[in-house]
Design an enzyme around this catalytic site. Structure first.
Site: not given
Length: 350
Positions: A53, A55, A203, A273, A279
């Site tokens: 971590h 620390e 695309d 898109g 939504a």
């Protein structure tokens, strides 16, 4: 928190930002260790799951200079043993005399580090520059803790009149090279990138992270395609071996987010898109918007967002601008929807 500690906290937040997208489901924490004279002795950020971590990294770098010094951390040091030992114990073993914390530990699993330190005689300050830390690198992880879903960042590139594609459906290179490079940097901070099947069919994006020279980065976010009707062909570039891909048939955005949360996703980049964006917005599931706007006018073509069921200005979705940056000839605007977020706080990092 004095001025030296405040500067150290700003640096700790920066360190956390640098590891965004690499630590999930653990939080991207930053830490700075000051020696007894207030000079920076060590710094660190959370490793990928299973590694030290923040620390521990900072204490290792500081060595004996940590004794009698101060640890400045963006999240309260943990008190439990998971894949690694308790960070609170590591701080005690190093002999720090003071710990400054931005965000108190919100989970039942890891809470208790501050209490353990105080019981051993360490001076602990909680809540130092807390809001800045919560709005920064920890935002996605905190969304997961509080709402049991990933943080959703919606990235969209538009013309001045809000078009994402011309009337003939062409949409490539609305923005310039600096904005496109920024998209790759943004993808690198996320655990997953989401599009709908319509975007794939129109695309054929690869959805990978690439550097300025076009080289594929070593670490890639999960590619997610919402494909309820099974329309994405096996030949689509999202099926190549550049990154892992998850095809989902989830019924709605909430179900999709639950699906991804269970896979360890804590920060999701929405690049779909207008229909998919609408939504998520209508469901109140967009946490941040990154808008790239080019100085172009089309006058027609696909809008940046589909219908939201709003028919009067008083019902408009309000957003707050948090940052405006020029990217070459384009502009990047960061915004946050003005809405209540919250929920039960359970679970936590490991």
């Amino acid at each position: 928190m004095n001025a030296v500690e405040q500067a150290a906290m700003a640096r700790a937040r920066e360190l956390g930002e640098r590891v965004l997208g690499t630590t999930s489901p653990n939080p991207p924490v930053g830490a700075v260790v000051l020696d007894a004279d207030g000079a920076v002795a060590g710094e660190g950020a959370t490793s990928p799951v299973g590694g030290p971590h923040a620390e521990v990294h900072a204490l290792t770098q500081a060595g004996e200079r940590a004794r009698g010094g101060t640890a400045v951390v963006t999240l309260e040091p943990c008190a439990h043993t998971g894949r690694t030992g308790p960070c609170a114990d590591a701080l005690l073993a190093a002999g720090v005399r003071r710990v400054v914390v931005a965000v108190p530990e919100p989970t039942a699993l890891a809470v208790g580090g501050a209490a353990r330190l105080r019981a051993a005689g360490v001076d602990v300050e909680l809540g130092a520059d807390q809001q800045a830390a919560e709005d920064g690198a920890l935002a996605g992880w905190l969304t997961g803790v509080r709402e049991h879903r990933p943080q959703v960042v919606w990235k969209v590139a538009t013309t001045l009149d809000g078009r994402v594609a011309a009337a003939d459906s062409t949409s490539r290179w609305i923005t310039g090279p600096q904005a496109r490079a920024e998209v790759h940097r943004l993808r690198a901070t996320c655990d997953a990138v989401l599009v709908g099947s319509g975007t794939v069919l129109a695309d054929d994006p690869q959805l990978t992270v690439r550097d300025a020279e076009g080289r594929t980065a070593l670490r890639q976010p999960l590619r997610v395609v919402l494909d309820r009707r099974g329309r994405v062909p096996a030949t689509a570039r999202v099926h190549d071996d550049a990154a892992a891909t998850h095809l989902s048939r989830a019924a709605d955005p909430a179900a999709l987010l639950t699906e991804l949360f269970d896979r360890g996703v804590r920060r999701l980049l929405l690049e779909g898109g207008p229909t998919l964006a609408a939504a998520f917005l209508a469901a109140g599931l967009v946490d941040e918007v990154v808008l790239h706007q080019a100085p172009l006018l089309l006058g027609d073509g696909a809008p940046m967002v589909g219908g939201l069921g709003i028919d009067t200005i008083t019902s408009a979705l309000h957003l707050t601008i948090t940052d405006v940056t020029r990217l070459g000839g384009d502009v990047q605007i960061r915004l946050r929807p003005t809405r209540h977020t919250g929920g039960p706080t359970t679970g936590g990092g490991s």
